[in-house]
Motif scaffolding. Structure first.
Motif, short mmCIF file in Angstrom:
data_model
loop_
_atom_site.label_atom_id
_atom_site.label_comp_id
_atom_site.label_asym_id
_atom_site.label_seq_id
_atom_site.Cartn_x
_atom_site.Cartn_y
_atom_site.Cartn_z
N TYR A 80 68.11 59.44 4.88
CA TYR A 80 66.96 58.66 5.43
C TYR A 80 66.66 57.54 4.93
CZ TYR A 80 62.13 57.89 6.65
OH TYR A 80 60.87 57.25 6.94
N ARG A 81 66.63 57.50 3.57
CA ARG A 81 66.38 56.53 2.66
C ARG A 81 67.51 55.21 2.66
NH1 ARG A 81 61.52 55.31 0.79
NH2 ARG A 81 62.48 54.08 -0.56
N GLU A 82 68.76 55.80 2.91
CA GLU A 82 69.78 54.65 3.31
C GLU A 82 69.39 54.11 4.42
OE1 GLU A 82 73.17 56.82 3.03
OE2 GLU A 82 73.25 56.77 0.71
N GLU A 83 69.17 55.03 5.54
CA GLU A 83 68.96 54.08 6.81
C GLU A 83 67.63 53.37 7.11
OE1 GLU A 83 70.77 54.28 9.51
OE2 GLU A 83 72.19 55.44 8.64
N PHE A 84 66.52 53.82 6.06
CA PHE A 84 65.33 52.98 6.18
C PHE A 84 65.78 51.62 5.48
CE2 PHE A 84 61.43 51.84 3.70
CZ PHE A 84 60.73 51.64 4.60
N GLU A 85 66.30 51.52 4.15
CA GLU A 85 66.77 50.52 3.53
C GLU A 85 67.71 49.53 4.49
OE1 GLU A 85 65.72 49.32 0.81
OE2 GLU A 85 64.47 51.29 0.55
N LYS A 86 68.57 50.18 5.27
CA LYS A 86 69.20 49.28 6.13
C LYS A 86 68.31 48.55 7.21
CE LYS A 86 73.60 51.80 5.65
NZ LYS A 86 74.64 52.62 6.36
N GLN A 87 67.47 49.47 7.64
CA GLN A 87 66.56 48.81 9.00
C GLN A 87 65.45 48.04 8.32
OE1 GLN A 87 67.38 49.18 11.92
NE2 GLN A 87 69.12 50.33 11.55
N LYS A 88 65.28 47.75 6.94
CA LYS A 88 64.09 47.00 6.54
C LYS A 88 64.31 45.39 6.90
CE LYS A 88 62.41 47.31 2.48
NZ LYS A 88 62.27 47.72 1.15
N GLY A 89 63.42 44.68 7.34
CA GLY A 89 63.72 43.34 7.87
C GLY A 89 64.35 43.10 9.10
N LYS A 90 64.62 44.05 9.84
CA LYS A 90 65.34 43.94 11.24
C LYS A 90 64.18 44.31 12.40
CE LYS A 90 69.84 45.38 9.96
NZ LYS A 90 71.12 46.50 10.37
N ALA A 91 64.43 44.01 13.47
CA ALA A 91 63.26 43.93 14.48
C ALA A 91 63.19 45.51 14.94
CB ALA A 91 64.10 43.34 15.77
N PHE A 92 61.91 45.59 15.32
CA PHE A 92 61.59 47.11 15.59
C PHE A 92 62.28 47.62 16.81
CE2 PHE A 92 57.73 45.65 13.33
CZ PHE A 92 57.67 46.90 12.52
N SER A 93 62.84 48.71 16.77
CA SER A 93 63.56 49.23 18.10
C SER A 93 62.48 49.62 19.10
CB SER A 93 64.32 50.68 17.76
OG SER A 93 63.42 51.66 17.24
N VAL A 94 63.19 49.27 20.27
CA VAL A 94 62.41 49.59 21.69
C VAL A 94 61.78 50.93 21.59
CG1 VAL A 94 62.28 49.51 23.93
CG2 VAL A 94 63.73 48.08 22.62
N VAL A 95 60.57 51.30 21.94
CA VAL A 95 60.04 52.59 21.87
C VAL A 95 60.39 53.05 23.32
CG1 VAL A 95 57.66 54.00 21.72
CG2 VAL A 95 58.21 52.12 20.16
N THR A 96 60.65 54.57 23.63
CA THR A 96 60.88 54.97 24.66
C THR A 96 59.54 55.23 25.54
OG1 THR A 96 62.99 56.22 23.82
CG2 THR A 96 61.76 56.89 26.11
N ASP A 97 59.61 55.05 26.85
CA ASP A 97 58.30 55.10 27.50
C ASP A 97 58.18 56.66 27.78
OD1 ASP A 97 57.81 52.63 27.81
OD2 ASP A 97 58.61 51.97 29.48
N THR A 98 57.27 57.04 26.94
CA THR A 98 56.90 58.61 27.10
C THR A 98 55.83 58.58 28.26
OG1 THR A 98 55.25 58.54 25.63
CG2 THR A 98 57.26 59.11 24.81
N PRO A 99 55.42 59.58 28.90
CA PRO A 99 54.50 59.73 29.78
C PRO A 99 53.21 59.25 29.36
CG PRO A 99 55.77 61.92 29.91
CD PRO A 99 56.35 60.92 28.69
N GLU A 100 52.70 59.56 28.24
CA GLU A 100 51.27 58.87 27.72
C GLU A 100 51.49 57.62 27.46
OE1 GLU A 100 47.70 59.12 26.20
OE2 GLU A 100 48.90 60.65 27.12
N LEU A 101 52.77 56.96 26.96
CA LEU A 101 52.60 55.46 27.03
C LEU A 101 52.80 54.85 28.44
CD1 LEU A 101 55.50 54.89 23.94
CD2 LEU A 101 53.01 54.67 23.99
N GLN A 102 53.17 55.35 29.41
CA GLN A 102 53.35 54.91 30.62
C GLN A 102 51.96 54.82 31.10
OE1 GLN A 102 56.18 57.37 32.96
NE2 GLN A 102 57.87 56.16 31.97
N ARG A 103 51.07 55.91 30.79
CA ARG A 103 49.82 56.06 31.55
C ARG A 103 48.80 54.95 30.82
NH1 ARG A 103 44.99 57.81 29.60
NH2 ARG A 103 45.82 58.64 27.91
N LEU A 104 48.96 55.04 29.27
CA LEU A 104 48.36 53.54 28.92
C LEU A 104 48.63 52.60 29.38
CD1 LEU A 104 48.33 54.91 25.00
CD2 LEU A 104 46.36 54.90 26.58
#
Length: 224
Positions: A86-110
């Motif tokens: 997890y720490r290795e993946e976190f360090e790799k993703q630092k500074g990169k763009a955020f990943s797209v969040v999946t449209d859950t039913p709650e997010l779709q309602r909001l």
């Protein structure tokens, strides 16, 4: 020497012998361990060298494993490895763009709620702008005037006291039905007298046929 039946423990003779599951059975004794249904060599299911029918055949389930010291050590080691990954993946993703969040039913309602609020605000701003600004419409070019309406709807404008007109008699070229209380209705070929011009779109006069007096659209009549 004849063997003994695994069910009744009696001697099994060759004419009634069933050899199955490393045992010998009478044909009448070869039945399900649960429901006692008589089985054959084609429809039985064996479990721990015991015959069962298809319905009562034991299904093997998961056996819980006790937390022995060795299992606990392996579990802790697995957790440590997961944290390292997890720490290795976190360090790799630092500074990169955020990943797209999946449209859950709650997010779709909001999202739908936010869209509705945005539409309401848009219409409110649009109505406010309509009440404060009255832009003049651009005239339509003659090349784009595909449909000619012989009876255009008049646009009424407020005006001061109407001045007397030099021409006081007009003839109606279209029928007109009064839209307000201060307007007058007339029919084609009616004569309008005592006319007073208000502006380019409206005039004031009396219908000679009915005697009614009021406002009328100027583009519905012509001078006599």
């Amino acid at each position: 020497m004849n063997p003994h039946c695994s069910r009744c423990n009696r001697i099994v003779y060759p004419t009634e012998k069933v050899n199955c599951l490393d045992k010998y059975w009478h044909k009448g004794c070869f039945n399900c361990e649960v429901c006692n249904k008589t089985l054959t060599m084609t429809n039985y299911k064996g479990f721990e060298k015991r015959p069962y029918c298809n319905v009562h055949y034991p299904r093997a389930g998961f056996t819980p494993v006790a937390d022995t010291p060795e299992n606990i050590r392996l579990k802790q080691q697995t957790m440590l490895q997961s944290q390292v990954h997890y720490r290795e993946e976190f360090e790799k993703q630092k500074g990169k763009a955020f990943s797209v969040v999946t449209d859950t039913p709650e997010l779709q309602r909001l999202k739908r709620t936010q869209d509705q609020i945005s539409n309401i605000k848009y219409h409110e701003e649009f109505e406010k702008s309509k009440s404060t600004h009255h832009p003049q419409s651009n005239p339509t070019p003659a090349s784009q005037n595909y449909h000619h309406d012989p009876t255009p709807e008049p646009v009424r404008q407020a005006a001061a006291a109407p001045p007397p007109s030099a021409v006081k008699r007009y003839r109606a070229v279209y029928d007109y039905a009064a839209a307000d209380e201060d307007e007058v209705s007339f029919m084609e070929d009616d004569v309008i007298v005592d006319v007073q011009l208000i502006d380019e779109g409206w005039m004031y006069g009396r219908v000679e046929r009915t005697g009614q007096l009021g406002m009328l659209p100027a583009n519905y009549v012509e001078a006599i």
